[in-house]
Design a protein around this motif. Structure first.
Motif, mmCIF file in Angstrom:
data_model
loop_
_atom_site.group_PDB
_atom_site.id
_atom_site.type_symbol
_atom_site.label_atom_id
_atom_site.label_comp_id
_atom_site.label_asym_id
_atom_site.label_seq_id
_atom_site.Cartn_x
_atom_site.Cartn_y
_atom_site.Cartn_z
ATOM 1 N N MET A 150 -5.035 -0.428 17.112
ATOM 2 C CA MET A 150 -4.319 -0.642 15.890
ATOM 3 C C MET A 150 -4.910 -0.914 14.811
ATOM 4 S SD MET A 150 -0.696 -2.867 15.426
ATOM 5 C CE MET A 150 -0.699 -3.120 17.386
ATOM 6 N N GLN A 151 -4.697 -0.168 13.531
ATOM 7 C CA GLN A 151 -5.216 -0.808 12.116
ATOM 8 C C GLN A 151 -4.182 -0.651 11.308
ATOM 9 O OE1 GLN A 151 -7.889 2.828 11.838
ATOM 10 N NE2 GLN A 151 -6.640 4.021 10.618
ATOM 11 N N PRO A 152 -4.372 -1.193 10.116
ATOM 12 C CA PRO A 152 -3.434 -1.303 8.689
ATOM 13 C C PRO A 152 -3.550 0.270 8.296
ATOM 14 C CG PRO A 152 -5.465 -2.240 8.320
ATOM 15 C CD PRO A 152 -5.508 -1.885 9.401
ATOM 16 N N ALA A 153 -2.080 0.375 7.863
ATOM 17 C CA ALA A 153 -1.950 1.618 7.006
ATOM 18 C C ALA A 153 -2.626 1.346 5.579
ATOM 19 C CB ALA A 153 -0.303 2.057 7.082
ATOM 20 N N THR A 154 -2.850 2.497 5.072
ATOM 21 C CA THR A 154 -3.416 2.485 3.559
ATOM 22 C C THR A 154 -2.090 2.240 2.811
ATOM 23 O OG1 THR A 154 -5.197 3.890 3.858
ATOM 24 C CG2 THR A 154 -4.644 3.723 1.728
ATOM 25 N N GLY A 155 -2.304 1.477 1.742
ATOM 26 C CA GLY A 155 -0.917 1.225 0.856
ATOM 27 C C GLY A 155 -1.321 0.977 -0.488
ATOM 28 N N MET A 211 -1.894 7.289 15.515
ATOM 29 C CA MET A 211 -2.476 5.976 15.753
ATOM 30 C C MET A 211 -1.435 5.046 15.310
ATOM 31 S SD MET A 211 -5.947 4.316 14.121
ATOM 32 C CE MET A 211 -6.864 4.995 15.226
ATOM 33 N N GLU A 212 -1.468 3.983 16.024
ATOM 34 C CA GLU A 212 -0.596 2.862 15.660
ATOM 35 C C GLU A 212 -1.102 2.038 14.422
ATOM 36 O OE1 GLU A 212 0.690 0.113 18.831
ATOM 37 O OE2 GLU A 212 0.296 1.512 20.211
ATOM 38 N N HIS A 213 -0.134 1.681 13.315
ATOM 39 C CA HIS A 213 -0.475 0.972 12.326
ATOM 40 C C HIS A 213 0.238 -0.148 12.149
ATOM 41 C CE1 HIS A 213 -2.894 4.385 10.784
ATOM 42 N NE2 HIS A 213 -1.873 5.093 11.222
ATOM 43 N N HIS A 214 -0.321 -1.116 11.550
ATOM 44 C CA HIS A 214 0.570 -2.376 11.366
ATOM 45 C C HIS A 214 -0.145 -3.079 10.327
ATOM 46 C CE1 HIS A 214 1.521 -6.890 12.064
ATOM 47 N NE2 HIS A 214 2.968 -6.451 12.233
ATOM 48 N N ASN A 215 0.934 -3.568 9.366
ATOM 49 C CA ASN A 215 0.370 -4.514 7.957
ATOM 50 C C ASN A 215 1.350 -5.601 7.891
ATOM 51 O OD1 ASN A 215 -0.141 -1.277 7.618
ATOM 52 N ND2 ASN A 215 -1.217 -2.029 5.962
ATOM 53 N N GLN A 216 0.811 -6.733 7.691
ATOM 54 C CA GLN A 216 1.825 -8.030 7.495
ATOM 55 C C GLN A 216 0.997 -8.460 6.051
ATOM 56 O OE1 GLN A 216 1.482 -10.805 10.543
ATOM 57 N NE2 GLN A 216 3.653 -11.649 9.808
ATOM 58 N N VAL A 217 2.054 -8.649 5.126
ATOM 59 C CA VAL A 217 1.489 -9.187 3.936
ATOM 60 C C VAL A 217 2.510 -10.443 3.484
ATOM 61 C CG1 VAL A 217 1.403 -8.681 1.246
ATOM 62 C CG2 VAL A 217 1.384 -6.797 3.215
ATOM 63 N N GLU A 218 1.734 -11.588 3.137
ATOM 64 C CA GLU A 218 2.076 -12.880 2.553
ATOM 65 C C GLU A 218 2.480 -12.386 1.425
ATOM 66 O OE1 GLU A 218 3.882 -16.381 3.309
ATOM 67 O OE2 GLU A 218 2.830 -15.431 4.897
ATOM 68 N N LEU A 219 3.728 -12.315 0.508
ATOM 69 C CA LEU A 219 3.798 -11.968 -0.819
ATOM 70 C C LEU A 219 3.690 -13.063 -1.666
ATOM 71 C CD1 LEU A 219 7.402 -10.055 0.281
ATOM 72 C CD2 LEU A 219 5.120 -9.125 -0.389
ATOM 73 N N PHE A 220 3.331 -12.661 -2.897
ATOM 74 C CA PHE A 220 3.011 -13.523 -4.092
ATOM 75 C C PHE A 220 4.019 -14.152 -4.298
ATOM 76 C CE2 PHE A 220 3.000 -14.205 -8.579
ATOM 77 C CZ PHE A 220 1.923 -14.858 -8.984
ATOM 78 N N GLU A 221 5.295 -13.795 -4.466
ATOM 79 C CA GLU A 221 6.388 -14.591 -4.604
ATOM 80 C C GLU A 221 7.757 -14.050 -3.842
ATOM 81 O OE1 GLU A 221 7.499 -16.765 -7.301
ATOM 82 O OE2 GLU A 221 5.742 -16.740 -8.021
ATOM 83 N N SER A 222 8.895 -14.853 -3.964
ATOM 84 C CA SER A 222 10.146 -14.499 -2.901
ATOM 85 C C SER A 222 10.677 -13.359 -3.454
ATOM 86 C CB SER A 222 10.952 -15.751 -2.908
ATOM 87 O OG SER A 222 10.515 -16.862 -2.616
#
Length: 190
Positions: free
Chosen positions: A1-6, A47-58
């Protein structure tokens, strides 16, 4: 598993991120107040892709949306506090190798006080139109049907840009010098 390009960009009412994965399937996007969780299977190698992002604001999870296309998954994250610029997408100043700024869509909107139609509204409008096309593309068997849909789409877009009052005045159109030969009276029939 790898992150998707964004790639991402900021607007007054929302933040937009596009995950560039062709032919994605099993797309899952979870909007949390402070996090974005994205996963899918896609690309030429499935391929399986996974991205998790802790956002700057709510963000407003209920007001946030996503749209899958053949080339990417486009996410619109509705800001909890509109009118506040995000200098980056993530809470931490960490450089993510899969994430870049979408300079083609970036706009310094802080000094622009009168955006006609917010990007979020434009996204919703385009999302509705794409959903319409997705729904009817399997049912359109005649080229005439497609042309009618296309014409209605352009009419809707023209409607959003303004009415006849916005058209420039074309001078001289009513002058006698520009009279057409078709304007002459027809002779009586014998």
């Amino acid at each position: 598993m790898q992150p998707a390009t964004g790639k991402w960009y900021d607007r007054r009412e929302a933040v937009f991120i596009e995950f560039c994965i062709e032919d994605s399937k099993d797309v899952q996007v979870k909007f949390d107040k402070t996090k974005l969780d994205f996963s899918c299977v896609g690309g030429t190698d499935n391929m399986e892709h996974h991205n998790q992002v802790e956002l700057f604001e709510s963000i407003d999870p209920n007001g946030s949306k996503h749209k899958r296309t053949d080339r990417s998954v486009f996410c619109c994250l509705r800001k909890a506090e509109t009118g506040k610029a995000w200098p980056r997408l993530t809470k931490e100043k960490t450089k993510l190798n899969w994430l870049s700024v979408d300079f083609n869509n970036w706009k310094d909107w802080e000094d622009d006080s009168d955006e006609e139609l917010s990007s979020f509204d434009r996204f919703s409008e385009v999302h509705d139109i794409l959903r319409f096309f997705d729904h009817y593309k399997t049912q359109m068997s005649h080229i005439n049907s497609f042309v009618c849909v296309l014409v209605s789409f352009f009419l809707k877009m023209m409607n959003n840009m303004g009415g006849e009052d916005d058209l420039p005045d074309v001078g001289g159109a009513e002058d006698e010098e520009s009279a057409d030969s078709d304007d002459e009276k027809m002779p009586d029939l014998e």
